[in-house]
Scaffold this motif. Structure first.
Motif, PDB file in Angstrom:
ATOM      1  N   VAL A  53       0.824  -1.198   0.000  1.00 31.34           N
ATOM      2  CA  VAL A  53       0.000   0.000   0.000  1.00 31.34           C
ATOM      3  C   VAL A  53       0.863   1.255   0.000  1.00 31.34           C
ATOM      4  CG1 VAL A  53      -1.716   1.293   1.306  1.00 31.34           C
ATOM      5  CG2 VAL A  53      -1.903  -1.186   1.123  1.00 31.34           C
ATOM      6  N   GLU A  54       2.010   1.164   0.659  1.00 31.32           N
ATOM      7  CA  GLU A  54       2.856   2.347   0.812  1.00 31.32           C
ATOM      8  C   GLU A  54       3.365   2.872  -0.530  1.00 31.32           C
ATOM      9  OE1 GLU A  54       3.009  -0.363   2.531  1.00 31.32           O
ATOM     10  OE2 GLU A  54       2.642   0.247   4.606  1.00 31.32           O
ATOM     11  N   TYR A  55       3.568   1.963  -1.476  1.00 35.27           N
ATOM     12  CA  TYR A  55       4.139   2.377  -2.755  1.00 35.27           C
ATOM     13  C   TYR A  55       3.065   2.759  -3.778  1.00 35.27           C
ATOM     14  CZ  TYR A  55       8.713   0.804  -1.212  1.00 35.27           C
ATOM     15  OH  TYR A  55       9.887   0.657  -0.524  1.00 35.27           O
ATOM     16  N   LEU A  56       1.785   2.501  -3.495  1.00 34.53           N
ATOM     17  CA  LEU A  56       0.735   2.801  -4.472  1.00 34.53           C
ATOM     18  C   LEU A  56       0.631   4.282  -4.820  1.00 34.53           C
ATOM     19  CD1 LEU A  56      -2.271   0.481  -3.528  1.00 34.53           C
ATOM     20  CD2 LEU A  56      -1.012   0.518  -5.671  1.00 34.53           C
ATOM     21  N   PRO A  57       0.567   5.183  -3.818  1.00 33.94           N
ATOM     22  CA  PRO A  57       0.398   6.606  -4.160  1.00 33.94           C
ATOM     23  C   PRO A  57       1.510   7.136  -5.042  1.00 33.94           C
ATOM     24  CG  PRO A  57      -0.083   6.239  -1.857  1.00 33.94           C
ATOM     25  CD  PRO A  57       0.527   4.978  -2.362  1.00 33.94           C
ATOM     26  N   SER A  58       2.752   6.795  -4.693  1.00 28.29           N
ATOM     27  CA  SER A  58       3.874   7.336  -5.471  1.00 28.29           C
ATOM     28  C   SER A  58       3.873   6.787  -6.879  1.00 28.29           C
ATOM     29  CB  SER A  58       5.197   7.013  -4.761  1.00 28.29           C
ATOM     30  OG  SER A  58       5.331   5.594  -4.617  1.00 28.29           O
ATOM     31  N   THR A  59       3.592   5.493  -7.010  1.00 28.35           N
ATOM     32  CA  THR A  59       3.552   4.900  -8.351  1.00 28.35           C
ATOM     33  C   THR A  59       2.438   5.512  -9.182  1.00 28.35           C
ATOM     34  OG1 THR A  59       4.360   2.822  -7.395  1.00 28.35           O
ATOM     35  CG2 THR A  59       3.447   2.724  -9.627  1.00 28.35           C
ATOM     36  N   LEU A  60       1.253   5.646  -8.596  1.00 27.86           N
ATOM     37  CA  LEU A  60       0.126   6.249  -9.312  1.00 27.86           C
ATOM     38  C   LEU A  60       0.421   7.692  -9.695  1.00 27.86           C
ATOM     39  CD1 LEU A  60      -2.920   4.854  -7.301  1.00 27.86           C
ATOM     40  CD2 LEU A  60      -2.392   4.394  -9.700  1.00 27.86           C
ATOM     41  N   ARG A  61       1.083   8.443  -8.759  1.00 22.36           N
ATOM     42  CA  ARG A  61       1.401   9.849  -9.051  1.00 22.36           C
ATOM     43  C   ARG A  61       2.315   9.940 -10.256  1.00 22.36           C
ATOM     44  NH1 ARG A  61       3.060  10.988  -4.454  1.00 22.36           N
ATOM     45  NH2 ARG A  61       1.111  11.763  -3.565  1.00 22.36           N
ATOM     46  N   ALA A  62       3.303   9.031 -10.305  1.00 28.32           N
ATOM     47  CA  ALA A  62       4.229   9.041 -11.432  1.00 28.32           C
ATOM     48  C   ALA A  62       3.528   8.685 -12.736  1.00 28.32           C
ATOM     49  CB  ALA A  62       5.364   8.057 -11.163  1.00 28.32           C
ATOM     50  N   LEU A  63       2.630   7.719 -12.662  1.00 25.70           N
ATOM     51  CA  LEU A  63       1.908   7.307 -13.867  1.00 25.70           C
ATOM     52  C   LEU A  63       0.941   8.379 -14.349  1.00 25.70           C
ATOM     53  CD1 LEU A  63       1.190   3.582 -12.980  1.00 25.70           C
ATOM     54  CD2 LEU A  63       2.792   4.429 -14.686  1.00 25.70           C
ATOM     55  N   ALA A  65       1.374  11.556 -13.974  1.00 27.78           N
ATOM     56  CA  ALA A  65       2.192  12.619 -14.561  1.00 27.78           C
ATOM     57  C   ALA A  65       2.656  12.245 -15.957  1.00 27.78           C
ATOM     58  CB  ALA A  65       3.407  12.897 -13.662  1.00 27.78           C
ATOM     59  N   SER A  66       2.930  10.952 -16.173  1.00 26.89           N
ATOM     60  CA  SER A  66       3.441  10.509 -17.480  1.00 26.89           C
ATOM     61  C   SER A  66       2.347  10.265 -18.498  1.00 26.89           C
ATOM     62  CB  SER A  66       4.259   9.229 -17.310  1.00 26.89           C
ATOM     63  OG  SER A  66       3.407   8.155 -16.896  1.00 26.89           O
ATOM     64  N   SER A  67       1.095  10.124 -18.043  1.00 26.84           N
ATOM     65  CA  SER A  67      -0.014   9.800 -18.961  1.00 26.84           C
ATOM     66  C   SER A  67      -1.226  10.637 -18.620  1.00 26.84           C
ATOM     67  CB  SER A  67      -0.361   8.314 -18.868  1.00 26.84           C
ATOM     68  OG  SER A  67      -1.468   8.016 -19.675  1.00 26.84           O
ATOM     69  N   HIS A  70      -4.693   9.122 -18.171  1.00 28.49           N
ATOM     70  CA  HIS A  70      -4.912   8.235 -17.022  1.00 28.49           C
ATOM     71  C   HIS A  70      -4.830   6.764 -17.385  1.00 28.49           C
ATOM     72  CE1 HIS A  70      -7.860  11.694 -15.894  1.00 28.49           C
ATOM     73  NE2 HIS A  70      -6.598  12.054 -15.645  1.00 28.49           N
ATOM     74  N   ARG A  71      -4.537   6.417 -18.655  1.00 28.70           N
ATOM     75  CA  ARG A  71      -4.617   5.009 -19.048  1.00 28.70           C
ATOM     76  C   ARG A  71      -3.639   4.141 -18.270  1.00 28.70           C
ATOM     77  NH1 ARG A  71      -6.245   1.340 -22.466  1.00 28.70           N
ATOM     78  NH2 ARG A  71      -4.818  -0.222 -23.306  1.00 28.70           N
ATOM     79  N   ARG A  72      -2.355   4.629 -18.199  1.00 23.66           N
ATOM     80  CA  ARG A  72      -1.360   3.808 -17.514  1.00 23.66           C
ATOM     81  C   ARG A  72      -1.672   3.716 -16.027  1.00 23.66           C
ATOM     82  NH1 ARG A  72       4.390   5.934 -19.196  1.00 23.66           N
ATOM     83  NH2 ARG A  72       5.024   3.946 -18.272  1.00 23.66           N
ATOM     84  N   SER A 104      -9.976  16.748  -6.994  1.00 24.18           N
ATOM     85  CA  SER A 104      -9.269  16.621  -8.265  1.00 24.18           C
ATOM     86  C   SER A 104     -10.121  15.860  -9.282  1.00 24.18           C
ATOM     87  CB  SER A 104      -7.950  15.883  -8.042  1.00 24.18           C
ATOM     88  OG  SER A 104      -7.378  15.515  -9.285  1.00 24.18           O
ATOM     89  N   PRO A 105     -10.265  16.389 -10.487  1.00 24.08           N
ATOM     90  CA  PRO A 105     -10.989  15.644 -11.533  1.00 24.08           C
ATOM     91  C   PRO A 105     -10.304  14.337 -11.900  1.00 24.08           C
ATOM     92  CG  PRO A 105      -9.890  17.575 -12.455  1.00 24.08           C
ATOM     93  CD  PRO A 105      -9.749  17.692 -10.974  1.00 24.08           C
ATOM     94  N   HIS A 106      -8.926  14.289 -11.698  1.00 27.11           N
ATOM     95  CA  HIS A 106      -8.218  13.047 -11.960  1.00 27.11           C
ATOM     96  C   HIS A 106      -8.704  11.948 -11.019  1.00 27.11           C
ATOM     97  CE1 HIS A 106      -5.602  15.188 -14.660  1.00 27.11           C
ATOM     98  NE2 HIS A 106      -5.195  16.021 -13.687  1.00 27.11           N
ATOM     99  N   ALA A 107      -8.933  12.319  -9.753  1.00 31.30           N
ATOM    100  CA  ALA A 107      -9.384  11.327  -8.765  1.00 31.30           C
ATOM    101  C   ALA A 107     -10.761  10.789  -9.132  1.00 31.30           C
ATOM    102  CB  ALA A 107      -9.417  11.951  -7.376  1.00 31.30           C
ATOM    103  N   THR A 108     -11.684  11.700  -9.500  1.00 31.11           N
ATOM    104  CA  THR A 108     -13.043  11.272  -9.853  1.00 31.11           C
ATOM    105  C   THR A 108     -13.038  10.363 -11.082  1.00 31.11           C
ATOM    106  OG1 THR A 108     -13.952  13.331  -8.952  1.00 31.11           O
ATOM    107  CG2 THR A 108     -15.354  12.079 -10.474  1.00 31.11           C
TER     108      THR A 108
END
Length: 801
Positions: A53-63, A65-67, A70-72, A104-108
């Motif tokens: 769980v600890e690594y989910l937010p950072s990984t999602l944040r990076a993804l 930012a790169s996409s 939101h697909r990735r 955030s619209p990204h979250a919704t």
């Protein structure tokens, strides 16, 4: 676009309220602690983070930012949800952390896609928990994902939970649309909650949502299920006014409810409206209209639609044929039902068992037993006939003494593995007893316990009647003792059968003593008992004894009824005391009793036997004046009366009148006419009547054949007479010594001595014992030297002319 249907869930669903409670009282860490810590199957080489769980937010944040699409990030989140099955709360918190909060619209967008994926995968528990977590944290998923959640909740939890969830959404002011109403209404209709579906439809205007084509269709379907024809039509008009074209199914539903409500004219009008709109009538609508006509007993019109549908290339279904078969059966069109049943088989369809049984029963009611047996044989190996089918056939054939056919059906029953019931056994037992095959009847009786059936009062009473018919009253009475030893209680019918049996056996002098014995055993005589005894005395010509029993009946406080008086009237007519019968008739009228057809027929028959046809005709006038209709027995009395007077034109006039009034001639009527015309020398017409009799399903008896064979022998057609003997064998009708005497005598007259001896040997082989007349014929054979001896020199033809 409308979301596709979800697959059924494989896990045990939890209610929406349970998930809401869990979401408000648990923390992400606690929820994650309950989940298995499996490694995430990542989709990208750049995101090989540990599955925690600890690594989910950072990984999602990076993804994210790169996409920007939101697909990735969605694919990674979906992998965490499905492959690692992390707790929904943990997934929600990770998304919110990566997207910088619930605003955030990204979250919704990301959480809406997650909710849709969980719902469409059938993971109702996870979807409900995820939605509860989102709402608790201030995120409102989009309409499409919430619609998917409602669908999976209705499918995997219950419609009630889905309705509660929908109410929760409305209460929180979440946006709704027609898709949501459609999804819930469909779920309600599927579960039979039609009133709830209509309620949702009625709430749409208050929610400021316009129904779409699907919603209108579902609402109409629900109203039709509720049999609300008026509202169904109203909503159909609203649908049309809103610019939506009703589907074929919608038209069919409204036509169906109109038909069921008996509003056939409106149903036909709606059908015409549908055709005018450019739609074609399908087999479903055609079948519905056929059903409507059948409900109105206008089966001919239903058959017209059927023929039109077939001409137009429609393929009838099992339902189509079933509707028509039931309709034909209810109006007595057994021949058409039979034809439809065979047509089904030709097109690779099979009727339902109850429809098949209707066809069999209808054919038997119309005396078309050959067609019934033929149809049964065609269907016997299809699994359609059940124990009721066999019972119907065996019972009818037993009642009409068709033992050979009964045994064939019984054997087929055993071959196909259909287990008989006690009713089946009783029918076969009855046939054995009626045909006098008491050894076979007793064998079946002894085998009944092996088949799982305990003999009851019906079993014993049937056997008693069999013995009584063979005048073996002592054996019948022995069965009564055996019945008591086996703990089977006697009923009124059993006692009455034995008492009546004494009368039939000619042992009327023992009746009074037996009645007293039965009374001591607890039997309480009824009017039926005394009527049986009185009738027995009457038929034995013992009118004084009958009157003594009548007085005893009165002393016991049992009031005589019209059956009692009819027996006396019949008795007085039998002994040619019609004046006493008329006196009894006047007594009946003074007592205020209304004469029935049987009472009138006793008087009619009495005067017909005396040859007093004018008096007999007067009673026909009285019968009609009393509002009664003559039956086949009445017509038989007149036909027999005129036949005895050799007035066959008048006899045939009564026959034609009977047919015109819709009364079906029975075997007795045909036999009387055949005998009369044969003796008149009109054997050709007698044979025509015989053919008509067979065509109408009447089964001839040995008396019919005796009359025909006598006529053919008198006319010199010995070959024709012998063919009738073969027909008797085919129909399993046992010839008697009189028939053989006539045939032997006829062969001798034609100089066919070898054939005469063959007939004599055949008679002996069949166990038919020659009588004195037989021997007289054989002895006289050597003295008949003339080429054409007269009837006077032949004892059979001279005595029966």
């Amino acid at each position: 676009m409308r979301p596709p249907r979800l697959r059924a869930a494989v896990s045990r669903p939890l209610s929406w309220r349970a998930h809401c409670t869990a979401a408000s009282s648990s923390t992400p860490a606690a929820a994650a602690a309950d989940q298995p810590r499996e490694q995430l199957s990542t989709h990208f080489t750049k995101s090989r983070a540990p599955a925690t769980v600890e690594y989910l937010p950072s990984t999602l944040r990076a993804l994210l930012a790169s996409s920007p699409s939101h697909r990735r990030a969605y694919l990674f989140l979906k992998s965490a949800a499905f492959d690692t099955r992390l707790a929904p709360d943990a997934l929600v918190d990770a998304v919110l952390s990566a997207a910088d909060g619930p605003e955030s619209p990204h979250a919704t967008a990301l959480l809406s896609r997650l909710l849709t994926s969980l719902s469409r995968a059938g993971r109702a528990d996870a979807a409900a928990a995820a939605y509860a977590g989102m709402v608790a944290r201030g995120v409102v998923p989009d309409v499409m994902s919430r619609t998917d959640l409602l669908i999976v909740t209705a499918r995997c939890a219950s419609v009630a939970d889905a309705l509660a969830l929908f109410a929760e959404m409305r209460g929180k002011g979440h946006r709704l649309d027609a898709w949501m109403f459609d999804a819930l209404m469909r779920a309600c209709v599927k579960e039979g909650m039609h009133q709830e579906a209509v309620r949702l439809f009625d709430e749409m205007p208050g929610a400021e949502i316009e129904p779409d084509q699907r919603v209108y269709a579902v609402a109409i379907a629900a109203l039709c299920k509720l049999r609300d024809a008026d509202r169904s039509l109203l909503v159909l008009r609203q649908m049309d006014d809103a610019g939506f074209a009703p589907w074929d199914f919608t038209y069919n539903s409204v036509v169906d409810v109109l038909v069921k409500e008996g509003r056939m004219e409106e149903a036909l009008h709606l059908k015409d409206e549908m055709l005018a709109a450019g739609k074609k009538m399908g087999i479903v609508l055609a079948t519905t209209l056929m059903h409507g006509y059948c409900l109105r007993r206008e089966v001919r019109k239903a058959l017209d639609i059927f023929e039109e549908a077939v001409r137009d290339g429609m393929v009838p279904t099992n339902v189509t044929y079933g509707v028509l078969i039931i309709g034909c059966n209810e109006v007595g069109m057994s021949e058409k039902a039979f034809e439809l049943c065979r047509l089904m088989r030709q097109h690779g369809l099979l009727p339902r068992t109850n429809e098949f049984n209707m066809v069999i029963k209808g054919l038997l009611n119309d005396k078309r037993w050959k067609d019934a047996v033929s149809l049964f044989e065609e269907m016997a190996d299809t699994g359609i006939p059940d124990v009721f089918t066999y019972n119907i056939l065996i019972h009818w054939l037993s009642q009409h003494h068709r033992l050979r056919e009964v045994l064939t059906v019984w054997e087929k029953m055993n071959e196909t593995g259909v287990k008989p019931s006690i009713v089946t056994c009783h029918s076969l037992l009855l046939c054995y007893c009626v045909k006098g095959c008491m050894d076979e009847a007793v064998k079946l009786y002894t085998e009944m316990p092996e088949k799982g059936f305990t003999p009851n009062a019906v079993t014993y009473t049937t056997l008693m009647k069999g013995y009584i018919n063979k005048k073996a009253f002592d054996k019948a009475y022995a069965l009564l003792e055996e019945m008591k030893q086996n703990g089977v209680s006697c009923n009124e019918y059993t006692y009455n059968i034995l008492i009546n049996g004494l009368c039939v056996a000619g042992r009327v002098c023992e009746v009074d003593e037996m009645l007293k014995r039965f009374v001591n055993e607890g039997f309480v005589p009824t009017a039926m008992t005394y009527n049986s005894i009185i009738n027995g005395f009457v038929k034995a010509g013992m009118m004084d004894s009958a009157f003594a029993m009548y007085q005893q009946m009165r002393e016991k406080g049992i009031p005589p009824n019209i059956v009692t008086y009819t027996s006396f009237i019949d008795g007085y007519c039998r002994i040619s005391c019609c004046d006493l019968a008329l006196k009894m008739l006047n007594d009946v009228r003074r007592k205020g009793l209304r004469l029935d057809v049987a009472a009138y027929n006793s008087l009619i028959n009495g005067f017909c036997q005396q040859g007093n046809m004018s008096h007999a005709l007067q009673f026909l006038v009285l019968l009609l004046k009393d509002g009664l209709l003559p039956n086949v027995a009445v017509y038989n009395s007149y036909i027999t009366g005129y036949k005895n007077l050799k007035m066959m034109d008048e006899a045939f006039t009564f026959y034609k009148k009977m047919i015109k009034e819709g009364i079906v001639a029975d075997t007795t009527i045909y036999t009387t006419l055949i005998d009369g015309f044969s003796k008149q020398g009109n054997v050709t017409f007698s044979l025509e009547l015989f053919s008509e009799m067979m065509a109408k399903g009447n089964i001839p008896d040995h008396i019919t054949f005796t009359a025909l064979i006598h006529g053919l022998c008198r006319s010199g057609d010995i070959d024709g007479a012998k063919k009738l003997l073969y027909e008797m064998n085919r129909l399993d009708i046992r010839p008697n010594v009189l028939i053989y005497n006539m045939l032997i005598n006829g062969c001798i007259r034609d100089g066919k001595l070898q054939e005469a001896f063959q007939l004599h040997d055949e008679m002996l082989d069949r166990g038919i014992m020659p009588d004195d007349t037989t021997y007289d014929i054989i002895v006289s054979m050597h003295s008949l030297e003339s080429d054409s001896p007269t009837d006077a020199k032949n004892p059979i033809l001279s005595s029966t002319g």
